[in-house]
Design a protein around this motif. Sequence first.
Motif, mmCIF file in Angstrom:
data_model
loop_
_atom_site.group_PDB
_atom_site.id
_atom_site.type_symbol
_atom_site.label_atom_id
_atom_site.label_comp_id
_atom_site.label_asym_id
_atom_site.label_seq_id
_atom_site.Cartn_x
_atom_site.Cartn_y
_atom_site.Cartn_z
ATOM 1 N N SER A 134 0.829 -1.207 0.000
ATOM 2 C CA SER A 134 0.000 0.000 0.000
ATOM 3 C C SER A 134 0.861 1.254 0.000
ATOM 4 N N SER A 135 2.091 1.150 0.537
ATOM 5 C CA SER A 135 3.013 2.289 0.503
ATOM 6 C C SER A 135 4.453 1.787 0.543
ATOM 7 N N ILE A 136 5.304 2.503 -0.181
ATOM 8 C CA ILE A 136 6.732 2.194 -0.221
ATOM 9 C C ILE A 136 7.498 3.491 0.010
ATOM 10 N N HIS A 137 8.381 3.487 0.994
ATOM 11 C CA HIS A 137 9.223 4.653 1.280
ATOM 12 C C HIS A 137 10.682 4.231 1.163
ATOM 13 N N THR A 138 11.441 4.973 0.379
ATOM 14 C CA THR A 138 12.860 4.657 0.224
ATOM 15 C C THR A 138 13.663 5.254 1.376
ATOM 16 N N ILE A 139 14.589 4.456 1.888
ATOM 17 C CA ILE A 139 15.459 4.898 2.982
ATOM 18 C C ILE A 139 16.799 5.366 2.446
ATOM 19 N N GLY A 140 17.296 4.662 1.437
ATOM 20 C CA GLY A 140 18.592 4.995 0.863
ATOM 21 C C GLY A 140 19.231 3.746 0.282
ATOM 22 N N LYS A 141 20.518 3.824 0.062
ATOM 23 C CA LYS A 141 21.234 2.684 -0.499
ATOM 24 C C LYS A 141 21.377 1.603 0.553
ATOM 25 N N GLY A 142 21.018 0.383 0.179
ATOM 26 C CA GLY A 142 21.123 -0.742 1.086
ATOM 27 C C GLY A 142 22.258 -1.671 0.681
ATOM 28 N N ILE A 143 22.336 -2.807 1.335
ATOM 29 C CA ILE A 143 23.369 -3.807 1.050
ATOM 30 C C ILE A 143 22.676 -5.086 0.598
ATOM 31 N N LEU A 144 23.024 -5.548 -0.582
ATOM 32 C CA LEU A 144 22.441 -6.786 -1.071
ATOM 33 C C LEU A 144 22.849 -7.944 -0.169
ATOM 34 N N PRO A 145 21.946 -8.883 0.063
ATOM 35 C CA PRO A 145 22.292 -10.029 0.915
ATOM 36 C C PRO A 145 23.278 -10.951 0.206
ATOM 37 N N LYS A 146 23.883 -11.835 0.970
ATOM 38 C CA LYS A 146 24.737 -12.856 0.375
ATOM 39 C C LYS A 146 23.861 -13.797 -0.444
ATOM 40 N N ALA A 147 24.263 -14.048 -1.677
ATOM 41 C CA ALA A 147 23.464 -14.903 -2.546
ATOM 42 C C ALA A 147 23.487 -16.347 -2.054
ATOM 43 N N LYS A 148 22.337 -16.999 -2.098
ATOM 44 C CA LYS A 148 22.231 -18.398 -1.713
ATOM 45 C C LYS A 148 22.581 -19.274 -2.906
ATOM 46 N N ALA A 149 23.562 -20.141 -2.751
ATOM 47 C CA ALA A 149 23.969 -21.036 -3.839
ATOM 48 C C ALA A 149 22.939 -22.147 -3.998
ATOM 49 N N ILE A 150 22.448 -22.329 -5.220
ATOM 50 C CA ILE A 150 21.487 -23.400 -5.491
ATOM 51 C C ILE A 150 21.945 -24.208 -6.691
ATOM 52 N N SER A 151 21.413 -25.412 -6.817
ATOM 53 C CA SER A 151 21.632 -26.244 -7.992
ATOM 54 C C SER A 151 20.370 -26.218 -8.843
ATOM 55 N N LEU A 152 20.500 -25.860 -10.095
ATOM 56 C CA LEU A 152 19.336 -25.801 -10.971
ATOM 57 C C LEU A 152 18.807 -27.188 -11.306
ATOM 58 N N ASP A 153 19.596 -28.217 -11.058
ATOM 59 C CA ASP A 153 19.157 -29.587 -11.298
ATOM 60 C C ASP A 153 18.340 -30.151 -10.140
ATOM 61 N N SER A 154 18.418 -29.523 -8.980
ATOM 62 C CA SER A 154 17.771 -30.064 -7.792
ATOM 63 C C SER A 154 16.269 -29.763 -7.796
ATOM 64 N N LEU A 155 15.478 -30.770 -7.444
ATOM 65 C CA LEU A 155 14.032 -30.586 -7.368
ATOM 66 C C LEU A 155 13.634 -29.722 -6.177
ATOM 67 N N THR A 156 14.555 -29.516 -5.242
ATOM 68 C CA THR A 156 14.256 -28.702 -4.060
ATOM 69 C C THR A 156 14.508 -27.217 -4.299
ATOM 70 N N SER A 157 15.009 -26.852 -5.469
ATOM 71 C CA SER A 157 15.339 -25.445 -5.732
ATOM 72 C C SER A 157 14.119 -24.541 -5.662
ATOM 73 N N ALA A 158 12.927 -25.089 -5.927
ATOM 74 C CA ALA A 158 11.716 -24.268 -5.894
ATOM 75 C C ALA A 158 11.469 -23.684 -4.514
ATOM 76 N N ALA A 159 12.018 -24.317 -3.474
ATOM 77 C CA ALA A 159 11.856 -23.797 -2.115
ATOM 78 C C ALA A 159 12.560 -22.461 -1.944
ATOM 79 N N SER A 160 13.479 -22.139 -2.863
ATOM 80 C CA SER A 160 14.201 -20.866 -2.810
ATOM 81 C C SER A 160 13.506 -19.785 -3.635
ATOM 82 N N ASP A 161 12.250 -20.002 -3.980
ATOM 83 C CA ASP A 161 11.464 -19.005 -4.714
ATOM 84 C C ASP A 161 11.558 -17.636 -4.057
ATOM 85 N N SER A 162 11.816 -16.622 -4.874
ATOM 86 C CA SER A 162 11.893 -15.204 -4.472
ATOM 87 C C SER A 162 13.169 -14.846 -3.724
#
Length: 222
Positions: free
Chosen positions: A102-130
Amino acid sequence: MAFSYLLMVCAPVECEPHLPKTLARIEEIRELSPSQAARELPVQIRAVVTFYDRANSLLFVQDNSAGIFVQSNGPVPVERGMELDLTGVTEAGDFAPLIRTSSIHTIGKGILPKAKAISLDSLTSAASDSQWVEAKAIVHAAAIEEGYLNLYVPTTSGRAVRIRIVHFPNVDLDQLVGAHVQVRGALGVTFNKRRQYTGLIIHVQDFADLSMDVTKIGRASC
């Protein structure tokens, strides 16, 4: 002597866990059942933008607990890496819970999180959606479609995987085929009407989020 018996049949009552008045962590939202998320529970979170595609209003954000898709009413003045204060309600979504803002307010520059390593072959990868993820792949085909650079990746599971890049330079598509790549982006899931996943899409903001082993380009069989 006659006796009468009263048979009482008690239906089991589904007991839902106690929910806070306002959800302040993305992990809490993602743990909701579809029926709980559909109750439009209030949300107020602070998170960093991991991906934003203005043309299609695709917005993914992540806090220190998890990532999630945000549904907005049209374009919003944000970009990847911005830290936001976001207010809205929960929705069940077609695959996983999401936030309708309903509302979005920008605070400033943030820090991207550490990327989670996944395997595209794994059937469990869908759990990492979003989630903000990192994966390795071999490009099977490349095409510019509807203004996006799409890289198609084969998997042992047989499910479709596409790397979808918003901003990219002029590239020789033939040179991308067979390339060994490492990519970072927000993971999306394709699904059917039964909320079952059928494939993966890695939403990539910029071609710079893709690294290639140029020594292996063209050496993989398609």
